[in-house]
Design an enzyme around this catalytic site. Sequence first.
Site, PDB file in Angstrom:
ATOM      1  N   HIS A 191      40.511  64.512  55.065  1.00 13.70           N
ATOM      2  CA  HIS A 191      39.100  64.697  55.410  1.00 13.70           C
ATOM      3  C   HIS A 191      38.305  65.379  54.314  1.00 13.70           C
ATOM      4  O   HIS A 191      37.103  65.194  54.187  1.00 13.70           O
ATOM      5  CB  HIS A 191      38.985  65.392  56.760  1.00 13.70           C
ATOM      6  CG  HIS A 191      39.394  64.454  57.856  1.00 13.70           C
ATOM      7  ND1 HIS A 191      40.671  64.420  58.337  1.00 13.70           N
ATOM      8  CD2 HIS A 191      38.713  63.454  58.443  1.00 13.70           C
ATOM      9  CE1 HIS A 191      40.753  63.437  59.220  1.00 13.70           C
ATOM     10  NE2 HIS A 191      39.587  62.840  59.304  1.00 13.70           N
ATOM     11  N   ARG A 298      31.352  62.324  63.369  1.00 14.33           N
ATOM     12  CA  ARG A 298      32.554  63.146  63.568  1.00 14.33           C
ATOM     13  C   ARG A 298      32.134  64.524  64.090  1.00 14.33           C
ATOM     14  O   ARG A 298      31.934  65.459  63.315  1.00 14.33           O
ATOM     15  CB  ARG A 298      33.297  63.316  62.240  1.00 14.33           C
ATOM     16  CG  ARG A 298      33.971  62.062  61.705  1.00 14.33           C
ATOM     17  CD  ARG A 298      34.763  62.390  60.442  1.00 14.33           C
ATOM     18  NE  ARG A 298      35.707  61.353  60.088  1.00 14.33           N
ATOM     19  CZ  ARG A 298      35.483  60.428  59.139  1.00 14.33           C
ATOM     20  NH1 ARG A 298      34.366  60.420  58.464  1.00 14.33           N
ATOM     21  NH2 ARG A 298      36.402  59.528  58.868  1.00 14.33           N
ATOM     22  N   ARG A 334      31.384  60.327  68.443  1.00 14.90           N
ATOM     23  CA  ARG A 334      32.816  60.394  68.760  1.00 14.90           C
ATOM     24  C   ARG A 334      33.120  61.785  69.298  1.00 14.90           C
ATOM     25  O   ARG A 334      32.724  62.780  68.684  1.00 14.90           O
ATOM     26  CB  ARG A 334      33.661  60.126  67.515  1.00 14.90           C
ATOM     27  CG  ARG A 334      35.148  60.188  67.848  1.00 14.90           C
ATOM     28  CD  ARG A 334      35.998  59.860  66.674  1.00 14.90           C
ATOM     29  NE  ARG A 334      35.991  60.912  65.676  1.00 14.90           N
ATOM     30  CZ  ARG A 334      36.683  60.853  64.535  1.00 14.90           C
ATOM     31  NH1 ARG A 334      37.388  59.778  64.259  1.00 14.90           N
ATOM     32  NH2 ARG A 334      36.647  61.840  63.675  1.00 14.90           N
ATOM     33  N   GLU A 433      43.300  53.534  66.512  1.00 11.20           N
ATOM     34  CA  GLU A 433      43.830  54.172  65.306  1.00 11.20           C
ATOM     35  C   GLU A 433      45.302  54.542  65.441  1.00 11.20           C
ATOM     36  O   GLU A 433      45.850  55.252  64.613  1.00 11.20           O
ATOM     37  CB  GLU A 433      42.979  55.381  64.905  1.00 11.20           C
ATOM     38  CG  GLU A 433      42.680  56.359  65.990  1.00 11.20           C
ATOM     39  CD  GLU A 433      41.747  57.488  65.535  1.00 11.20           C
ATOM     40  OE1 GLU A 433      41.496  57.635  64.336  1.00 11.20           O
ATOM     41  OE2 GLU A 433      41.288  58.231  66.407  1.00 11.20           O
ATOM     42  N   ASN A 456      42.199  54.947  58.834  1.00  9.98           N
ATOM     43  CA  ASN A 456      42.828  56.105  58.182  1.00  9.98           C
ATOM     44  C   ASN A 456      44.061  56.541  58.963  1.00  9.98           C
ATOM     45  O   ASN A 456      45.127  56.771  58.409  1.00  9.98           O
ATOM     46  CB  ASN A 456      41.844  57.275  58.081  1.00  9.98           C
ATOM     47  CG  ASN A 456      40.551  56.860  57.431  1.00  9.98           C
ATOM     48  OD1 ASN A 456      40.525  55.888  56.691  1.00  9.98           O
ATOM     49  ND2 ASN A 456      39.473  57.572  57.709  1.00  9.98           N
ATOM     50  N   ASP A 457      43.873  56.651  60.257  1.00  8.60           N
ATOM     51  CA  ASP A 457      45.022  57.025  61.075  1.00  8.60           C
ATOM     52  C   ASP A 457      45.926  55.839  61.361  1.00  8.60           C
ATOM     53  O   ASP A 457      47.143  55.994  61.435  1.00  8.60           O
ATOM     54  CB  ASP A 457      44.551  57.669  62.389  1.00  8.60           C
ATOM     55  CG  ASP A 457      44.198  59.128  62.176  1.00  8.60           C
ATOM     56  OD1 ASP A 457      45.014  59.834  61.553  1.00  8.60           O
ATOM     57  OD2 ASP A 457      43.113  59.559  62.594  1.00  8.60           O
ATOM     58  N   ARG A 467      48.557  61.140  55.674  1.00  3.73           N
ATOM     59  CA  ARG A 467      47.379  60.780  54.883  1.00  3.73           C
ATOM     60  C   ARG A 467      46.923  61.878  53.941  1.00  3.73           C
ATOM     61  O   ARG A 467      46.105  61.645  53.052  1.00  3.73           O
ATOM     62  CB  ARG A 467      46.221  60.350  55.816  1.00  3.73           C
ATOM     63  CG  ARG A 467      45.818  61.410  56.794  1.00  3.73           C
ATOM     64  CD  ARG A 467      44.931  60.862  57.905  1.00  3.73           C
ATOM     65  NE  ARG A 467      43.516  60.880  57.560  1.00  3.73           N
ATOM     66  CZ  ARG A 467      42.551  60.674  58.434  1.00  3.73           C
ATOM     67  NH1 ARG A 467      42.828  60.427  59.705  1.00  3.73           N
ATOM     68  NH2 ARG A 467      41.287  60.731  58.077  1.00  3.73           N
ATOM     69  N   CYS A 503      35.617  51.847  61.330  1.00  4.35           N
ATOM     70  CA  CYS A 503      34.981  53.021  60.730  1.00  4.35           C
ATOM     71  C   CYS A 503      35.932  53.799  59.831  1.00  4.35           C
ATOM     72  O   CYS A 503      35.596  54.857  59.331  1.00  4.35           O
ATOM     73  CB  CYS A 503      34.386  53.923  61.802  1.00  4.35           C
ATOM     74  SG  CYS A 503      35.606  54.562  62.936  1.00  4.35           S
TER      75      CYS A 503
END
Length: 578
Positions: A191, A298, A334, A433, A456-457, A467, A503
């Site tokens: 992140h 987020r 989210r 995800e 990403n996940d 990650r 996303c």
Amino acid sequence: MEIKKGIGVSPGVAISTAVVLDADSVIIPRRKGIAANVDAEVERFNLALRQAIIELTAQRDEFMAHDRKEIAGILDFHIGVLKDKSLIDQIIAQIRDHLATAEYAVSTVMKQYANVFSRMADRYLAERVKDIFDIERQLLTRLTGQQRMDFANLTSDVVLIAHDLLPSQAAALDRKHVKGFATDAGGRTSHTAIVARAMGIPAVVGLTDITAEVSAGDTIIIDGNHGVVIINPDEASLEEHRKVEIHRLEIETERAALQELPAQTLDGHLISLMANIEFPMEVDEALRRGAEGIGLYRTEFLYLASDHEPSEEEHYGSYADALLRLKNRPLVIRTVDLGADKYTQSKATNPERNPFLGDRSIRMCLHDIPMFKRQLRAIMRASVLGDVRIMFPMITTLIELRQAKMLLNDVMEELEDEGVSYNRDIPVGMMIEVPSAALMAEKFAREVNFFSIGTNDLVQYTLAVDRTNERVAGLFCPGHPAVLSLVRDVIRKGSRTISVSMCGEMAGEPLYTLLLLGLGLTTFSMNAPDIPEVKKIIRSTTMEHARAVARRVMTFDSERQVMHYLRDETRKIDPEAF
Ligand code: PEP
Ligand code: MG
């Protein structure tokens, strides 16, 4: 001049003076310099050494008393190094023979020591290099006192060199003065990296030992395009990098002209490009870059940027702020996705053993219903202020989704009873995800209004690659055929009845634009700076061509083939793409 290779996570070139931070965000002082009075300098060093030994011995005894033998053993090693006569003699010789400051002498000799350790074949001993840096820091902070970094209030331009930055620290950086950053740790979709991209700060992560190599005050080039950091560059290198940055800015200006144009393929298919944000104020930049709305807000950054848990009013205030800026454009809120790297495990009362597989995200919310409901209430109250959609992160089972929806219904009933208005028909979506959600896409599609694929996940959980871990960053690849097959199936199965967007960072990587188009993705949400480039590619191709590319890609059996082919195909239509 020294060149270090890491992972470029945010494009652009920054050239400035280094500030070096250790693992606790303490500024590591300038190590260079000439001592004015050699005897006094030796005495300063001796004093710092004595203090360090006294304090470490007390700590060691304390751990022994509590039967913590392993930690006591480590401290014993530190004390042993600090009492090593040859080490002490070398540091004093540095001060006397080179008129060096105590800081410089400590730093130089410890670096030589660390090099000896890191070359040892014995893995256990090689690992001790971290202890050597720890010991160096013990001495340096005693020599100069501890100075913590004030991320938000700098007075001159710097590049930050840190072991790691928390996402919240990255988000709080003073954009005016922090020109770039480089870290020992981290991966492309950590992140911290995402925040750097969103803020447009050039960044390179995963450099392993950059904090040991750079000294405060060094001139640094951070080349986020190529994942390179250059320490004390020569004139030719400075000139070359200045030119590269000017060229990049020229292309950026050229792309800015696309802002008002639709993301439409040459054969007339309209695509929706949205932006990801962490804070409401980012909406303005997103719109400036051509976003049609916010595809991922987020909201956990509300927690990360604050020292207390946000109240319902604070949630509401942030959503209202974003909606006001959006002027009826969509906002996908989210719900809180805390945990894993969006959390300080070291400060937790009960640190996770395996943070990415632990109590994170929706799990955490379902374990703390009052906290979750506070956010849901705020979202529902804000739902009458604009086009609000709600999205649940990291859903792995249908039961989780149903529980979250049930709580949302409870909140609606409460608001109803209180006479507070809200949008009963708010679209409810979920992130895909986790492989379990991707594999059950058909079933999930019956219970939500939209999907958003969080690559990403999804990559992390499909390929078993942390990650944020620089050591396995080479294995983290959205182009892996297994990931692609999940993405294809989610788009295909979801799109039969609901809308599907993406996303994750993959959505903003120009390398994958043709493929995703061809797989049938119609909504992309990304960091705002990526929008113009992705739009350029969409406007330069036909859907027919994109479908042919996707069909070909899906026949490959290695990520290397996928990436080579996509690179070639993309460059054919946009030579400046990467
Ligand atoms: C993702 O996992 O792809 C995603 C968009 O969520 P985050 O990066 O916040 O985990
Ligand atoms: Mg995620």
